[in-house]
Motif scaffolding. Sequence first.
Motif, PDB file in Angstrom:
ATOM      1  N   LYS A 199       0.856  -1.186   0.000  1.00 20.00           N
ATOM      2  CA  LYS A 199       0.000   0.000   0.000  1.00 20.00           C
ATOM      3  C   LYS A 199       0.887   1.228   0.000  1.00 20.00           C
ATOM      4  O   LYS A 199       1.955   1.244   0.612  1.00 20.00           O
ATOM      5  CB  LYS A 199      -0.889   0.035   1.235  1.00 20.00           C
ATOM      6  CG  LYS A 199      -1.935  -1.052   1.253  1.00 20.00           C
ATOM      7  CD  LYS A 199      -2.834  -0.884   2.458  1.00 20.00           C
ATOM      8  CE  LYS A 199      -3.889  -1.973   2.464  1.00 20.00           C
ATOM      9  NZ  LYS A 199      -4.780  -1.844   3.615  1.00 20.00           N
ATOM     10  N   ILE A 200       0.427   2.259  -0.676  1.00 15.00           N
ATOM     11  CA  ILE A 200       1.107   3.544  -0.684  1.00 15.00           C
ATOM     12  C   ILE A 200       0.153   4.571  -0.092  1.00 15.00           C
ATOM     13  O   ILE A 200      -0.989   4.695  -0.528  1.00 15.00           O
ATOM     14  CB  ILE A 200       1.514   3.970  -2.107  1.00 15.00           C
ATOM     15  CG1 ILE A 200       2.507   2.968  -2.682  1.00 15.00           C
ATOM     16  CG2 ILE A 200       2.089   5.386  -2.113  1.00 15.00           C
ATOM     17  CD1 ILE A 200       2.862   3.217  -4.124  1.00 15.00           C
ATOM     18  N   TYR A 201       0.616   5.295   0.920  1.00 17.04           N
ATOM     19  CA  TYR A 201      -0.159   6.358   1.538  1.00 17.04           C
ATOM     20  C   TYR A 201       0.460   7.688   1.122  1.00 17.04           C
ATOM     21  O   TYR A 201       1.668   7.869   1.249  1.00 17.04           O
ATOM     22  CB  TYR A 201      -0.132   6.254   3.063  1.00 17.04           C
ATOM     23  CG  TYR A 201      -0.776   5.006   3.604  1.00 17.04           C
ATOM     24  CD1 TYR A 201      -2.143   4.958   3.847  1.00 17.04           C
ATOM     25  CD2 TYR A 201      -0.027   3.869   3.873  1.00 17.04           C
ATOM     26  CE1 TYR A 201      -2.741   3.813   4.352  1.00 17.04           C
ATOM     27  CE2 TYR A 201      -0.610   2.727   4.383  1.00 17.04           C
ATOM     28  CZ  TYR A 201      -1.973   2.702   4.616  1.00 17.04           C
ATOM     29  OH  TYR A 201      -2.557   1.572   5.114  1.00 17.04           O
ATOM     30  N   VAL A 202      -0.357   8.600   0.661  1.00 15.22           N
ATOM     31  CA  VAL A 202       0.105   9.929   0.285  1.00 15.22           C
ATOM     32  C   VAL A 202      -0.527  10.917   1.255  1.00 15.22           C
ATOM     33  O   VAL A 202      -1.739  10.939   1.432  1.00 15.22           O
ATOM     34  CB  VAL A 202      -0.294  10.283  -1.168  1.00 15.22           C
ATOM     35  CG1 VAL A 202       0.161  11.688  -1.535  1.00 15.22           C
ATOM     36  CG2 VAL A 202       0.267   9.254  -2.133  1.00 15.22           C
ATOM     37  N   VAL A 203       0.322  11.720   1.886  1.00 18.32           N
ATOM     38  CA  VAL A 203      -0.154  12.685   2.868  1.00 18.32           C
ATOM     39  C   VAL A 203       0.269  14.071   2.404  1.00 18.32           C
ATOM     40  O   VAL A 203       1.430  14.286   2.068  1.00 18.32           O
ATOM     41  CB  VAL A 203       0.453  12.384   4.264  1.00 18.32           C
ATOM     42  CG1 VAL A 203      -0.008  13.411   5.277  1.00 18.32           C
ATOM     43  CG2 VAL A 203       0.089  10.973   4.701  1.00 18.32           C
ATOM     44  N   ARG A 204      -0.653  14.990   2.413  1.00 20.40           N
ATOM     45  CA  ARG A 204      -0.343  16.352   1.959  1.00 20.40           C
ATOM     46  C   ARG A 204       0.561  17.061   2.951  1.00 20.40           C
ATOM     47  O   ARG A 204       0.626  16.696   4.113  1.00 20.40           O
ATOM     48  CB  ARG A 204      -1.621  17.151   1.771  1.00 20.40           C
ATOM     49  CG  ARG A 204      -2.303  17.488   3.097  1.00 20.40           C
ATOM     50  CD  ARG A 204      -3.331  18.587   2.913  1.00 20.40           C
ATOM     51  NE  ARG A 204      -3.945  18.944   4.173  1.00 20.40           N
ATOM     52  CZ  ARG A 204      -3.438  19.770   5.071  1.00 20.40           C
ATOM     53  NH1 ARG A 204      -2.267  20.313   4.861  1.00 20.40           N
ATOM     54  NH2 ARG A 204      -4.077  20.059   6.183  1.00 20.40           N
ATOM     55  N   HIS A 205       1.190  18.096   2.484  1.00 16.17           N
ATOM     56  CA  HIS A 205       2.019  18.909   3.374  1.00 16.17           C
ATOM     57  C   HIS A 205       1.119  19.692   4.327  1.00 16.17           C
ATOM     58  O   HIS A 205      -0.066  19.881   4.082  1.00 16.17           O
ATOM     59  CB  HIS A 205       2.903  19.860   2.576  1.00 16.17           C
ATOM     60  CG  HIS A 205       2.118  20.864   1.784  1.00 16.17           C
ATOM     61  ND1 HIS A 205       1.614  22.018   2.339  1.00 16.17           N
ATOM     62  CD2 HIS A 205       1.734  20.870   0.496  1.00 16.17           C
ATOM     63  CE1 HIS A 205       0.964  22.704   1.432  1.00 16.17           C
ATOM     64  NE2 HIS A 205       1.017  22.014   0.296  1.00 16.17           N
ATOM     65  N   ILE A 209       9.514   5.946   4.446  1.00 20.96           N
ATOM     66  CA  ILE A 209       8.890   7.266   4.461  1.00 20.96           C
ATOM     67  C   ILE A 209       9.727   8.173   3.583  1.00 20.96           C
ATOM     68  O   ILE A 209      10.949   8.257   3.732  1.00 20.96           O
ATOM     69  CB  ILE A 209       8.819   7.847   5.890  1.00 20.96           C
ATOM     70  CG1 ILE A 209       7.923   6.978   6.770  1.00 20.96           C
ATOM     71  CG2 ILE A 209       8.323   9.289   5.848  1.00 20.96           C
ATOM     72  CD1 ILE A 209       7.906   7.382   8.218  1.00 20.96           C
ATOM     73  N   SER A 239       9.945  12.109   2.585  1.00 22.39           N
ATOM     74  CA  SER A 239       9.437  13.367   3.107  1.00 22.39           C
ATOM     75  C   SER A 239      10.215  14.555   2.584  1.00 22.39           C
ATOM     76  O   SER A 239      11.376  14.438   2.191  1.00 22.39           O
ATOM     77  CB  SER A 239       9.531  13.326   4.642  1.00 22.39           C
ATOM     78  OG  SER A 239       9.160  14.558   5.193  1.00 22.39           O
ATOM     79  N   SER A 240       9.578  15.689   2.657  1.00 21.90           N
ATOM     80  CA  SER A 240      10.240  16.960   2.349  1.00 21.90           C
ATOM     81  C   SER A 240      11.301  17.235   3.398  1.00 21.90           C
ATOM     82  O   SER A 240      11.126  16.919   4.567  1.00 21.90           O
ATOM     83  CB  SER A 240       9.186  18.073   2.370  1.00 21.90           C
ATOM     84  OG  SER A 240       9.802  19.335   2.397  1.00 21.90           O
ATOM     85  N   GLU A 287       7.902  20.049   8.379  1.00 17.55           N
ATOM     86  CA  GLU A 287       7.340  18.711   8.298  1.00 17.55           C
ATOM     87  C   GLU A 287       7.756  17.816   9.457  1.00 17.55           C
ATOM     88  O   GLU A 287       7.242  16.736   9.635  1.00 17.55           O
ATOM     89  CB  GLU A 287       7.756  18.050   6.983  1.00 17.55           C
ATOM     90  CG  GLU A 287       7.487  18.883   5.754  1.00 17.55           C
ATOM     91  CD  GLU A 287       6.036  19.259   5.582  1.00 17.55           C
ATOM     92  OE1 GLU A 287       5.166  18.524   6.041  1.00 17.55           O
ATOM     93  OE2 GLU A 287       5.778  20.303   4.986  1.00 17.55           O
TER      94      GLU A 287
END
Length: 57
Positions: free
Chosen positions: A3-9, A44, A46-47, A52
């Motif tokens: 599974k891939i989870y995409v979370v907004r900034h 993970i 991440s930016s 963040e």
Amino acid sequence: MNKIYVVRHSEAEGQSPDSQLTERDFKQARELADFFYEVKVDRIISSPIELEILNEW
């Protein structure tokens, strides 16, 4: 199955990289932490922006 989870900034109280999160985003970050509490995460991405990273919890 993978599974891939995409979370907004998150939203900030300004445009500066050291701007603080809004109260709304602290609430959403806590809810996200609760969601992922028992999820096995292999990676993970991440930016690098400090906004963040929440070391204040």
